[in-house]
Design an enzyme around this catalytic site. Structure first.
Site, PDB file in Angstrom:
ATOM      1  N   ASP A 148      -3.841   7.770   5.139  1.00  0.00           N
ATOM      2  CA  ASP A 148      -3.475   7.311   3.809  1.00  0.00           C
ATOM      3  C   ASP A 148      -3.111   8.547   2.991  1.00  0.00           C
ATOM      4  O   ASP A 148      -3.394   9.679   3.414  1.00  0.00           O
ATOM      5  CB  ASP A 148      -4.686   6.574   3.200  1.00  0.00           C
ATOM      6  CG  ASP A 148      -4.510   6.275   1.732  1.00  0.00           C
ATOM      7  OD1 ASP A 148      -3.511   5.632   1.386  1.00  0.00           O
ATOM      8  OD2 ASP A 148      -5.366   6.703   0.935  1.00  0.00           O
ATOM      9  N   ASP A 153      -2.918   8.716  -1.148  1.00  0.00           N
ATOM     10  CA  ASP A 153      -3.649   8.827  -2.415  1.00  0.00           C
ATOM     11  C   ASP A 153      -5.155   8.787  -2.177  1.00  0.00           C
ATOM     12  O   ASP A 153      -5.681   7.835  -1.617  1.00  0.00           O
ATOM     13  CB  ASP A 153      -3.256   7.686  -3.360  1.00  0.00           C
ATOM     14  CG  ASP A 153      -1.825   7.804  -3.842  1.00  0.00           C
ATOM     15  OD1 ASP A 153      -1.415   8.911  -4.222  1.00  0.00           O
ATOM     16  OD2 ASP A 153      -1.108   6.777  -3.840  1.00  0.00           O
TER      17      ASP A 153
END
Length: 213
Positions: A9, A11
């Site tokens: 991922d 963020d």
């Protein structure tokens, strides 16, 4: 190394963007005379595609989501000045994985334009063999992003691990049938991640080396 493919991922996992995202959403709410959501609720939608996130957070304003999304993109890029940086150890870990022949990918709720901009700004694009954004797949926690990446690269679920900072990431991994590692750098706490299918939880990015081994 246990896995052929590591999917990250962005963020709250690779980059410390959570405070900026929260502040931008609050500014959108203020600008459009919408009551702010709590910080906990706002953090809980990070990882979803932008429109899905805003609709989840402000269901009474579903008819204005396109307008709110445009405002978010403008404020995030042009107005909000909350600093963002890579978490300590990111480049060290990516370099180590690359040296060991591990493929590295990204699955993010960011837009394609947003991810591409940050890839250039951080100089990390060289490390990633492929990426998927909210523009190209169903919103997390649907396994669509992971399924697309695995199909493109010809790898099986048992050869893959997903690394993320949210319960949404962990659920996406579970639905895709891949292993999951949680990081406490962004949204979810250790206790929250412990309640998911994550088999390892890292408090610092460099601890991923231990988890991946």
């Amino acid at each position: 190394m246990k896995y052929k493919l590591v999917i990250l991922d962005w963020d709250g996992t690779v980059m410390d963007t959570v405070p900026k995202i929260v502040n931008t959403i609050n500014m959108v709410a203020d600008q459009h005379a919408i009551p702010r959501a709590s910080e906990e609720d706002t953090k809980s939608i990070i990882g979803l595609s932008l429109e899905t996130a805003l609709e989840t957070l402000f269901p009474a304003y579903a008819h204005r989501i396109a307008e709110l999304a445009r405002a978010y993109k403008h404020i995030y890029k042009e107005v909000d000045s909350t600093p963002t940086k890579l978490f300590d150890g990111v480049e060290k870990v990516l370099t180590l994985l690359a040296e060991q022949g591990v493929q590295i990918a990204v699955a993010t709720g960011k837009s394609r334009q947003g991810l591409n901009r940050l890839m250039v700004e951080t100089g990390l694009e060289q490390y990633f063999i492929t990426t998927r954004t909210a523009d190209e797949a169903e919103s997390k926690p649907s396994p669509d992003m992971l399924n697309q990446i695995m199909a493109e690269l010809g790898v099986e679920p048992e050869e893959v691990v997903m690394i993320g900072d949210t319960i949404i990431d962990m659920e996406m991994a579970r639905q895709a049938g891949v292993a999951a590692i949680g990081v406490t750098l962004g949204v979810a706490s250790y206790e929250q991640l412990e309640a998911t299918a994550a088999y390892f939880i890292a408090n610092e990015f460099e601890q991923l080396i231990e988890g991946l081994a």
